[in-house]
Design a protein around this motif. Sequence first.
Motif, PDB file in Angstrom:
ATOM      1  N   GLU A  83       0.297   1.779   9.663  1.00  0.00           N
ATOM      2  CA  GLU A  83      -1.139   1.992   9.846  1.00  0.00           C
ATOM      3  C   GLU A  83      -1.462   3.286  10.587  1.00  0.00           C
ATOM      4  N   ARG A 112      -8.512  -9.318  10.734  1.00  0.00           N
ATOM      5  CA  ARG A 112      -7.457  -9.559   9.728  1.00  0.00           C
ATOM      6  C   ARG A 112      -7.702 -10.858   8.952  1.00  0.00           C
ATOM      7  N   ASP A 156     -10.213   0.711  14.035  1.00  0.00           N
ATOM      8  CA  ASP A 156     -11.258  -0.195  13.537  1.00  0.00           C
ATOM      9  C   ASP A 156     -12.574  -0.045  14.295  1.00  0.00           C
ATOM     10  N   THR A 168       0.841  -1.196   0.000  1.00  0.00           N
ATOM     11  CA  THR A 168       0.000   0.000   0.000  1.00  0.00           C
ATOM     12  C   THR A 168       0.877   1.247   0.000  1.00  0.00           C
ATOM     13  N   GLU A 172      -6.297   0.988  -1.280  1.00  0.00           N
ATOM     14  CA  GLU A 172      -5.326   0.473  -0.323  1.00  0.00           C
ATOM     15  C   GLU A 172      -5.344  -1.051  -0.402  1.00  0.00           C
ATOM     16  N   HIS A 210      -5.769  -3.242   2.900  1.00  0.00           N
ATOM     17  CA  HIS A 210      -7.105  -3.114   3.498  1.00  0.00           C
ATOM     18  C   HIS A 210      -8.139  -3.827   2.636  1.00  0.00           C
ATOM     19  N   GLU A 252      -8.045  -7.505   3.141  1.00  0.00           N
ATOM     20  CA  GLU A 252      -8.710  -7.848   4.406  1.00  0.00           C
ATOM     21  C   GLU A 252     -10.221  -7.956   4.199  1.00  0.00           C
TER      22      GLU A 252
END
Lengths: 389, 468
Positions: free
Chosen positions: A288, A198, A238, A87, A95, A98, A101
């Motif tokens: 992150e 994740r 998150d 990323t 991204e 992400h 995920e």
Amino acid sequence: MTTMESGMEQLMEELHQCRRCGICRNAVYDARGFDGICPVYENSTGFETSFMRGKIIVALALLNGELEKTARNSESLFDCTLCGNCTQICPAEFEPAHTLELVRGLLAEVPNQVREEIAHKILSNNNPYEEDNSRKRKWISELGFDIPTNGEILYFVGCTAGMRIPEVAKNTAKILKAADLPFAVLQEEPCCGSVLLRTGKPEAAAETAERVSNAIKESGAKKIVVSCAGCLKTLKEDFPNKFDIELPEVLHILELADNLLQEGRLKPKALPGKNTVTYHDPCHMGRELSIYESPRRVIQAIPNVNLVEMETNRDTAMCCGAGGGLRSYNSELAKNIASKRVQDAIDTGANILATACPFCEHNLQSGAKIVGRNMPIKDVVSLLAECVE
Amino acid sequence: MEESTIEKISQIVGPEYVSTREDVLLSYSASASTGYDSVKPSAVVRPGSTEEVSEILKIANDVNLKVTPRCGGSSLQGEVIPVEGALVIELMRLDSFELHEDLRSATVGAGVTFGKLDKLLKVCGLWLPVYPESSLVATVAGNVAVNGAGPGSTAYGCIAEMVLGLEVVLPDGRIIQTGSEANPNAPGPFLRYAFGPDLTGLFIGSLGSLGIITKVSVKLFKRMEEFHYETYGFQESEQAQKFLIELKENNVNAVFASIYEGRILGFFMDMLGEEYHIPEHDWPPFTVSITLGRLREDQLQSDIKRAAEICGGLEGEVIGISELPRGEWDDRMRTFARSSYAHGWHWRILYHHQTPSNWHKSIEAIWDVMDEYALLGHTAGFATGHSSYNFYPHLYYFPEDKEEERRVREAHVDLSKRLFKTGAVPFKLAPYWVNGVDEMKEYMNVLKGIKDVLDPNGIMHPGVMGGL
């Protein structure tokens, strides 16, 4: 259009952002500090599916039905630490890490024994280690002082520090005590759910998030301190973004320690011996959340410690291999990645490899065994705790 | 593919480096060429040495198995899209590097990217001064196979000019070395034009259809650290064109020089202007963006002065905005990746070379085609070497719009024919450049003869080079 359908449409659009340039494989871009990108590519047989370009091709094919949704066909999507180095260099307007995920979350029907087991353990025990969750407070008995279960500053211990690397938990407590900050630890701390997110178990993660949120509310916390990069990313980012759960301020113990050192509320003594320390940036904390300098300032605040940098550091740091569920899903690969990172540390001439995440610490220790060199792996928290009263 | 063939290949490279998995095959069915259909191979192999490549090709030749060589997978004109059922031989594990400092040269394996090489050379104060704009992904060998160019080419020419010799595995598995290294007693690569005909040149630009390049020996140069970034404005395209020619004539060392006409510059500004911090400016109809480079400051100052004089003599103006050329030069290793994301569309590209004096002819042909086919696109380019100019027009389409994609493909072929008529030449010999072109018939016959001799079973990447 249902929420599920619009979510899928958006995800497909994001996946289509990839133009397959391949910069996410092994780019060496000296001017920007990149010396390789994908740790899985570099530590595996290196087929296209090992790095993000191939994974995206596979993800699209799985989602549009071109490829049958079998465990084998989706294997490559789980062989990824989600470290985000791709990323970092990707020129596209999405991204990749992400997105992957989210793809994992949409592949619920794909059989994946590892993630199912982890989810079951966490939902049943509030931790992934299948142990009595009250053990998360067991380390407190070795401190010599008690910690209440309610208070304005809450130390959210995390499963790995609480149950696998209690030194991190004890040392976090020592630092808070040394700064004369009263703090609490939950009586029954649920898992933050990072690993559920994740590995693509968003519903289970939502359930644990609810548990965590309720427990924190009951504790009366106004500030949450964590010692785990995974917990930090999950609680801080998150929870509000994925579950609409607003928590009080969340910060890593090293961010807090950095402030305390600057305010003079922590006065570390010299660390005995000659200490050359190199710092590994945990992906969740670094790429992150852009927390790069606090841990380094803490290290540099300890007298008798010299900080040296690995070739890749901060936003271009190679991953330790533990994240994204890889340690559980493909532990051999995860450990091999760690061994490369330990070698990076050895190459600096450092005699201590420090990090700020129990997950990283645990995996790097495995990596050190593979390398076969005596390279102590320590949490910065432990280094600092050694030097404060 | 026969199970027995897979088994034999596995014995050569180890089973872990051969794959017939569906997901893996899918990932090798495509490359950065988004405008091309994906085609699935039947297996992929990742050899770890030249000898392994040789053994694999012997087997493929025996069983008449089509093969597709592949390095970084960053090519944009379908160069590594396999034919149906082919064996993809991916060369990224061939990552050797040998420096011959006294010979001012280096030898790199087929898996070494320009980015990696640049880092290795930087510590010695050296460089390979041609940077394809996919340098972080592209390998030197892959770029030689497609006959590429990039920033740096304005002064040093295309990548071919940097090549001193090649190690090539022929379709029947024989390994040959070209250039001075053909003599095993030679201290290393120092002369390309040794032992008669230039066999090296035969494989440059051959797209892996005559053999697989496993090592490349290249010239190295002392790394420049003195740069000056400048923009020059002109009212007429002829003035801008003449400016490039006169810079060459006066030995003013532009390492990267591009002519932008207004529309193209506007497009570029939309894409990267903000990121490169290029200030708002009322740009003239034609802007020449130049990075001057020299080893010594005094040389650079002399070039700056002379360039301004030449510009003035052609009734141009020194604009004084340095951010555009600086951005181009500093970002030279990944501009391709950046431009791939303009508007979030997919695209087809039509690399070709033109002369600086014919620069306007390419531009006119490109705009005509875009207008006629109602397509969005742009073209950029840069001066390359002695007297050529590399163009890479992009034709964009929305991947979900099949009708638009069809138009792009049609326009792409049409444009190649029109450009041919203007005197332009391709460096990738794609079929659309020569199909039905009478003037190229004899040339293609000779090339076919060479291909037939080297590859009698036609296993080497069939079709990629002019349809052969």
